[in-house]
Design a protein around this motif. Sequence first.
Motif, PDB file in Angstrom:
ATOM      1  N   ARG A  54       1.673  16.829  -0.731  1.00 48.63           N
ATOM      2  CA  ARG A  54       1.936  15.601  -1.712  1.00 48.63           C
ATOM      3  C   ARG A  54       3.294  15.232  -1.647  1.00 48.63           C
ATOM      4  O   ARG A  54       4.219  15.947  -1.629  1.00 48.63           O
ATOM      5  N   VAL A  55       3.430  14.017  -1.803  1.00 53.12           N
ATOM      6  CA  VAL A  55       4.771  13.087  -2.074  1.00 53.12           C
ATOM      7  C   VAL A  55       4.493  12.202  -3.181  1.00 53.12           C
ATOM      8  O   VAL A  55       3.570  11.692  -3.308  1.00 53.12           O
ATOM      9  N   ASP A  56       5.599  11.750  -3.520  1.00 55.65           N
ATOM     10  CA  ASP A  56       5.879  10.578  -4.660  1.00 55.65           C
ATOM     11  C   ASP A  56       6.046   9.379  -3.805  1.00 55.65           C
ATOM     12  O   ASP A  56       7.096   9.102  -3.033  1.00 55.65           O
ATOM     13  N   PRO A  57       4.939   8.601  -3.458  1.00 58.29           N
ATOM     14  CA  PRO A  57       5.172   7.494  -2.661  1.00 58.29           C
ATOM     15  C   PRO A  57       6.052   6.247  -3.128  1.00 58.29           C
ATOM     16  O   PRO A  57       6.766   5.904  -2.377  1.00 58.29           O
ATOM     17  N   ARG A  58       6.265   6.334  -4.456  1.00 59.61           N
ATOM     18  CA  ARG A  58       7.193   5.480  -4.872  1.00 59.61           C
ATOM     19  C   ARG A  58       8.771   5.980  -4.634  1.00 59.61           C
ATOM     20  O   ARG A  58       9.633   5.196  -4.604  1.00 59.61           O
ATOM     21  N   ALA A  59       9.025   7.278  -4.496  1.00 58.26           N
ATOM     22  CA  ALA A  59      10.303   7.630  -3.922  1.00 58.26           C
ATOM     23  C   ALA A  59      10.429   7.757  -2.300  1.00 58.26           C
ATOM     24  O   ALA A  59      11.592   7.522  -1.700  1.00 58.26           O
ATOM     25  N   ALA A  60       9.159   8.292  -1.759  1.00 55.46           N
ATOM     26  CA  ALA A  60       9.374   8.534  -0.392  1.00 55.46           C
ATOM     27  C   ALA A  60       9.814   7.195   0.401  1.00 55.46           C
ATOM     28  O   ALA A  60      10.569   7.271   1.274  1.00 55.46           O
ATOM     29  N   ALA A  61       9.150   5.980   0.159  1.00 49.55           N
ATOM     30  CA  ALA A  61       9.254   4.946   1.046  1.00 49.55           C
ATOM     31  C   ALA A  61      10.791   4.468   1.157  1.00 49.55           C
ATOM     32  O   ALA A  61      11.477   4.339   2.054  1.00 49.55           O
ATOM     33  N   PRO A  62      11.236   4.401  -0.174  1.00 54.36           N
ATOM     34  CA  PRO A  62      12.644   3.875  -0.196  1.00 54.36           C
ATOM     35  C   PRO A  62      13.678   4.898   0.305  1.00 54.36           C
ATOM     36  O   PRO A  62      14.824   4.505   0.995  1.00 54.36           O
ATOM     37  N   ALA A  63      13.563   6.160   0.135  1.00 48.97           N
ATOM     38  CA  ALA A  63      14.405   7.354   0.492  1.00 48.97           C
ATOM     39  C   ALA A  63      14.393   7.192   2.094  1.00 48.97           C
ATOM     40  O   ALA A  63      15.262   7.405   2.770  1.00 48.97           O
ATOM     41  N   ILE A  64      13.082   7.213   2.839  1.00 47.29           N
ATOM     42  CA  ILE A  64      13.187   6.947   4.500  1.00 47.29           C
ATOM     43  C   ILE A  64      13.807   5.908   4.664  1.00 47.29           C
ATOM     44  O   ILE A  64      14.409   5.709   5.856  1.00 47.29           O
ATOM     45  N   ALA A  65      13.564   4.827   4.081  1.00 46.23           N
ATOM     46  CA  ALA A  65      14.427   3.455   4.554  1.00 46.23           C
ATOM     47  C   ALA A  65      15.871   3.817   4.417  1.00 46.23           C
ATOM     48  O   ALA A  65      16.660   3.395   5.275  1.00 46.23           O
ATOM     49  N   ALA A  66      16.226   4.338   3.492  1.00 45.32           N
ATOM     50  CA  ALA A  66      17.816   4.523   3.047  1.00 45.32           C
ATOM     51  C   ALA A  66      18.239   5.619   4.347  1.00 45.32           C
ATOM     52  O   ALA A  66      19.426   5.546   4.795  1.00 45.32           O
ATOM     53  N   TRP A  67      17.336   6.714   4.554  1.00 43.00           N
ATOM     54  CA  TRP A  67      17.991   7.385   5.704  1.00 43.00           C
ATOM     55  C   TRP A  67      17.950   6.817   6.913  1.00 43.00           C
ATOM     56  O   TRP A  67      18.670   7.119   7.779  1.00 43.00           O
ATOM     57  N   LEU A  68      16.870   5.944   7.336  1.00 46.04           N
ATOM     58  CA  LEU A  68      17.123   5.359   8.554  1.00 46.04           C
ATOM     59  C   LEU A  68      18.291   4.446   8.469  1.00 46.04           C
ATOM     60  O   LEU A  68      18.746   4.179   9.791  1.00 46.04           O
ATOM     61  N   ALA A  69      18.613   3.786   7.475  1.00 44.36           N
ATOM     62  CA  ALA A  69      19.584   2.929   7.594  1.00 44.36           C
ATOM     63  C   ALA A  69      20.914   3.528   7.796  1.00 44.36           C
ATOM     64  O   ALA A  69      22.013   2.880   8.296  1.00 44.36           O
ATOM     65  N   ALA A 106       0.912  -1.189   0.090  1.00 42.04           N
ATOM     66  CA  ALA A 106      -0.124   0.105  -0.011  1.00 42.04           C
ATOM     67  C   ALA A 106       0.900   1.278   0.056  1.00 42.04           C
ATOM     68  O   ALA A 106       0.411   2.477  -0.499  1.00 42.04           O
ATOM     69  N   SER A 107       1.983   1.346   0.338  1.00 42.14           N
ATOM     70  CA  SER A 107       2.881   2.224   0.707  1.00 42.14           C
ATOM     71  C   SER A 107       3.423   2.752  -0.658  1.00 42.14           C
ATOM     72  O   SER A 107       3.896   3.919  -0.698  1.00 42.14           O
ATOM     73  N   VAL A 108       3.412   2.212  -1.686  1.00 40.66           N
ATOM     74  CA  VAL A 108       3.727   2.727  -2.959  1.00 40.66           C
ATOM     75  C   VAL A 108       2.692   2.565  -3.991  1.00 40.66           C
ATOM     76  O   VAL A 108       2.801   3.000  -5.064  1.00 40.66           O
ATOM     77  N   ARG A 109       1.424   2.119  -3.615  1.00 40.22           N
ATOM     78  CA  ARG A 109       0.477   2.129  -4.572  1.00 40.22           C
ATOM     79  C   ARG A 109      -0.614   3.055  -4.315  1.00 40.22           C
ATOM     80  O   ARG A 109      -1.826   2.943  -4.677  1.00 40.22           O
ATOM     81  N   ASN A 110      -0.584   4.325  -3.741  1.00 36.39           N
ATOM     82  CA  ASN A 110      -1.372   5.166  -3.402  1.00 36.39           C
ATOM     83  C   ASN A 110      -1.012   6.494  -4.201  1.00 36.39           C
ATOM     84  O   ASN A 110      -0.106   6.731  -5.093  1.00 36.39           O
ATOM     85  N   PHE A 111      -1.915   7.703  -3.929  1.00 39.06           N
ATOM     86  CA  PHE A 111      -1.762   8.990  -4.455  1.00 39.06           C
ATOM     87  C   PHE A 111      -0.622   9.613  -4.180  1.00 39.06           C
ATOM     88  O   PHE A 111      -0.467  10.927  -4.426  1.00 39.06           O
ATOM     89  N   GLY A 112      -0.061   9.353  -2.948  1.00 36.48           N
ATOM     90  CA  GLY A 112       0.995  10.262  -2.479  1.00 36.48           C
ATOM     91  C   GLY A 112       0.263  11.685  -1.699  1.00 36.48           C
ATOM     92  O   GLY A 112       0.998  12.746  -1.860  1.00 36.48           O
TER      93      GLY A 112
END
Length: 366
Positions: free
Chosen positions: A132-147, A35-41
């Motif tokens: 508005r965010v790009d969900p396809r970019a936001a989730a991986p960017a947050i994961a990389a920042w966390l890592a 769901a985190s990448v399949r939404n409207f952002g």
Amino acid sequence: MVVGAGIVGLAHAVEAVARGLSVTVVERDERAVGASVRNFGHGCVTAQVGEALAFGERARGTWLRLGREAGFAALETGTVVVARAAEELAALEELATERGADDVVLLDAAGVGARVRVPGALGGAFLPRDLRVDPRAAAPAIAAWLAAQPGVAFRWATPVLGVAEGVVRTGRGDLHADRVVVCTGHDLDRLLPEVAEDAGLQRCVLQMLQVRVPGVRLDPALLTGSSMLRYPALSRTAGAQALRRRWESERPDLLGAVVNHMITQRPPGSDGAGDLVVGDTHAYARTHPPFSDESLDDLLLAETRSLLGVPASGVRVVHRWRGVYASAAGEFLRAPVAPGVTAVSVTSGIGMTTAFGLAPSVLDSL
């Protein structure tokens, strides 16, 4: 330890880091694909009420901070809610009276036209606090920042088989933590079936489209009368209730498919920049058939052509997909599983809007 690296799981990891905790995120896939990448952002803050509104307002600040720190676009574009009927105008006027001009800016037809091109608009409202965010970019960017943060680890491609006090059992062996938060969304029943059954959890399946419409620019998200029937701050107004009564005879197709016809635009620099994300229909069951219904896509495309005033030849479908999220009574599931183990899910389709406000309340309770 957080089970699940969707936006709800990532939000709990972000909050754990903010509190100086070490955190491990365990995810069955190689990256977030649900769901985190399949939404409207769409950060739909203003149209919420109660706890969801409070969570959305708190999450807004976190989204803006993470956009800067994790390097993705979190845009303060707001939302235009277009009214094409008297009942819709009445609903927006009621919301403006309740919330005030800082949160809801009423628009006449010219005011709508200055922001979005919608033929036949009687007026509308601008909701400036929505994001508005790009969900396809936001989730991986947050994961990389966390890592990259001290004390944070990810275990990708690691299926979780069970949880108990102090332990997460995975296909790669047992992992240990003082506290465990299970954020598996609509698949909670795969791991904790009794918790899911007690909550009455189902899967809500959506049909959505990415379309190319040359010459259309939408900086804000665009909501319609059908959105007023979905979002609680609007659906409880007398105007929206009158609209639903009229649509029971005039638009049973929209009501039957539980349509929330809304549109966002893919941001500059993204895959398919400028394309429109169009949705969505809603169907509820624990187990769904695997087949999409072409008539639902046809309905969304017809509504989009009518809303934007473009011919059939002016809309080209680029992608089709089925979104899915957890659905249950209420908007949030927070269930104790064992000492130090809690299952958490957003059960109303507003995970992007609320997760970063929900997570602090969950960590407070542990």
